[in-house]
Design a protein around this motif. Structure first.
Motif, mmCIF file in Angstrom:
data_model
loop_
_atom_site.group_PDB
_atom_site.id
_atom_site.type_symbol
_atom_site.label_atom_id
_atom_site.label_comp_id
_atom_site.label_asym_id
_atom_site.label_seq_id
_atom_site.Cartn_x
_atom_site.Cartn_y
_atom_site.Cartn_z
ATOM 1 N N GLY A 191 -10.141 6.425 -4.813
ATOM 2 C CA GLY A 191 -11.194 7.438 -4.680
ATOM 3 C C GLY A 191 -11.849 7.403 -3.308
ATOM 4 N N THR A 192 -11.913 6.217 -2.693
ATOM 5 C CA THR A 192 -12.543 6.098 -1.374
ATOM 6 C C THR A 192 -11.712 6.793 -0.291
ATOM 7 O OG1 THR A 192 -11.438 4.014 -0.828
ATOM 8 C CG2 THR A 192 -13.561 3.848 -1.969
ATOM 9 N N ARG A 193 -10.460 7.109 -0.613
ATOM 10 C CA ARG A 193 -9.598 7.792 0.376
ATOM 11 C C ARG A 193 -9.711 9.307 0.270
ATOM 12 N NH1 ARG A 193 -4.199 3.895 0.103
ATOM 13 N NH2 ARG A 193 -5.364 1.948 0.323
ATOM 14 N N LYS A 194 -10.630 9.743 -0.546
ATOM 15 C CA LYS A 194 -10.978 11.166 -0.671
ATOM 16 C C LYS A 194 -9.809 12.103 -1.026
ATOM 17 C CE LYS A 194 -15.345 10.536 0.609
ATOM 18 N NZ LYS A 194 -15.759 9.552 -0.369
ATOM 19 N N HIS A 246 -10.448 -0.462 -11.224
ATOM 20 C CA HIS A 246 -10.567 -0.858 -9.829
ATOM 21 C C HIS A 246 -9.708 0.051 -8.935
ATOM 22 C CE1 HIS A 246 -11.871 -3.784 -6.842
ATOM 23 N NE2 HIS A 246 -10.698 -3.564 -6.275
ATOM 24 N N THR A 250 -5.511 11.818 1.421
ATOM 25 C CA THR A 250 -6.721 12.603 1.665
ATOM 26 C C THR A 250 -6.456 14.084 1.372
ATOM 27 O OG1 THR A 250 -7.215 11.069 3.447
ATOM 28 C CG2 THR A 250 -8.532 13.090 3.374
ATOM 29 N N ASP A 285 0.838 -1.205 0.000
ATOM 30 C CA ASP A 285 0.000 0.000 0.000
ATOM 31 C C ASP A 285 0.874 1.256 0.000
ATOM 32 O OD1 ASP A 285 -2.222 1.629 0.065
ATOM 33 O OD2 ASP A 285 -3.170 0.587 1.740
ATOM 34 N N ARG A 334 -8.668 3.105 -9.495
ATOM 35 C CA ARG A 334 -9.249 4.458 -9.433
ATOM 36 C C ARG A 334 -10.341 4.515 -8.372
ATOM 37 N NH1 ARG A 334 -9.036 8.518 -14.319
ATOM 38 N NH2 ARG A 334 -9.907 10.028 -12.897
ATOM 39 N N GLN A 335 -11.211 3.490 -8.390
ATOM 40 C CA GLN A 335 -12.314 3.457 -7.418
ATOM 41 C C GLN A 335 -11.780 3.313 -6.001
ATOM 42 O OE1 GLN A 335 -15.118 0.391 -8.545
ATOM 43 N NE2 GLN A 335 -15.475 1.351 -10.535
ATOM 44 N N LEU A 336 -10.789 2.433 -5.861
ATOM 45 C CA LEU A 336 -10.209 2.164 -4.547
ATOM 46 C C LEU A 336 -9.556 3.416 -3.947
ATOM 47 C CD1 LEU A 336 -9.296 -0.912 -3.314
ATOM 48 C CD2 LEU A 336 -7.109 0.175 -3.678
#
Ligand code: IMP
Ligand code: MG
Length: 181
Positions: A115-118, A109, A90, A84, A111-113
């Protein structure tokens, strides 16, 4: 030319010019912003080093490593993070740096992943793109070169872990793809 190379598709001087062009464009687009380049290991390691040195803006770099669940060489698009990021993204402007976008499943995938970290924004820069092979519609903001549907190695890209160190983008001879090398 090494015997395992059938053909050079993109020469190192063309790749260098491509990096300069991308570096100028990204430096202009992010002129007043702080950016984190996120290299996707291992394929992007060579491109990441060249691209970063073509930027004239201050930037940070980080890396992540993903492996794709799937059968054999087929990408399923479900990625598992095997290394990671070290940084917290963020509120940051991030650019995902990829070696090649093929079906687009991995990138979609990722990009979406991320994206969840804002992050404040996400962009994608890939050295090479095979648009004919795309299975999902994924936004790629910066493309170095579009290439035909050929399996390429060199400049970070591998076949069975090998050939990443070739300085030109190459196509393997037929017997090298059988694992003879
Ligand atoms: P996809 O877009 O999910 O299909 O997968 C992209 C990944 O597949 C890239 O990051 C590469 O690791 C690998 N890949 C796709 N095409 C090639 C190629 O021509 N040579 C070497 N690796 C490739
Ligand atoms: Mg890759």
């Amino acid at each position: 030319m090494a015997k395992y190379v059938k053909e050079i598709l993109i020469r190192r001087d063309e790749i260098a010019a491509m990096c300069r062009r991308l570096g100028e464009k990204i430096s202009a687009d992010y002129a007043d912003r702080e950016v984190i380049l996120i290299g996707v290991l291992k394929g992007a390691y060579v491109f990441m080093a060249d691209l970063a040195r073509c930027l004239t803006i201050p930037c940070r770099v980080d890396f992540m490593s993903v492996s794709s669940y799937g059968s054999g060489t087929r990408s399923s698009g479900v990625v598992r993070i095997t290394k990671d990021l070290d940084m917290d993204i963020t509120g940051k402007h991030i650019i995902i740096v990829e070696d090649i976008v093929d079906t687009g499943l991995t990138l979609n995938h990722l990009r979406q992943l991320l994206g969840t970290r804002k992050p404040a924004s996400i962009a994608v820069c890939t050295a090479f793109d095979k648009p004919e092979r795309r299975k999902v519609n994924v936004t790629v903001d910066y493309v170095g070169m579009q290439i035909p549907d050929e399996f390429i190695v060199g400049y970070g890209l591998d076949f069975d872990g090998k050939y990443r160190n070739l300085p030109d983008i190459s196509i393997l001879s037929d017997d090298s793809q059988g694992g003879a090398q």
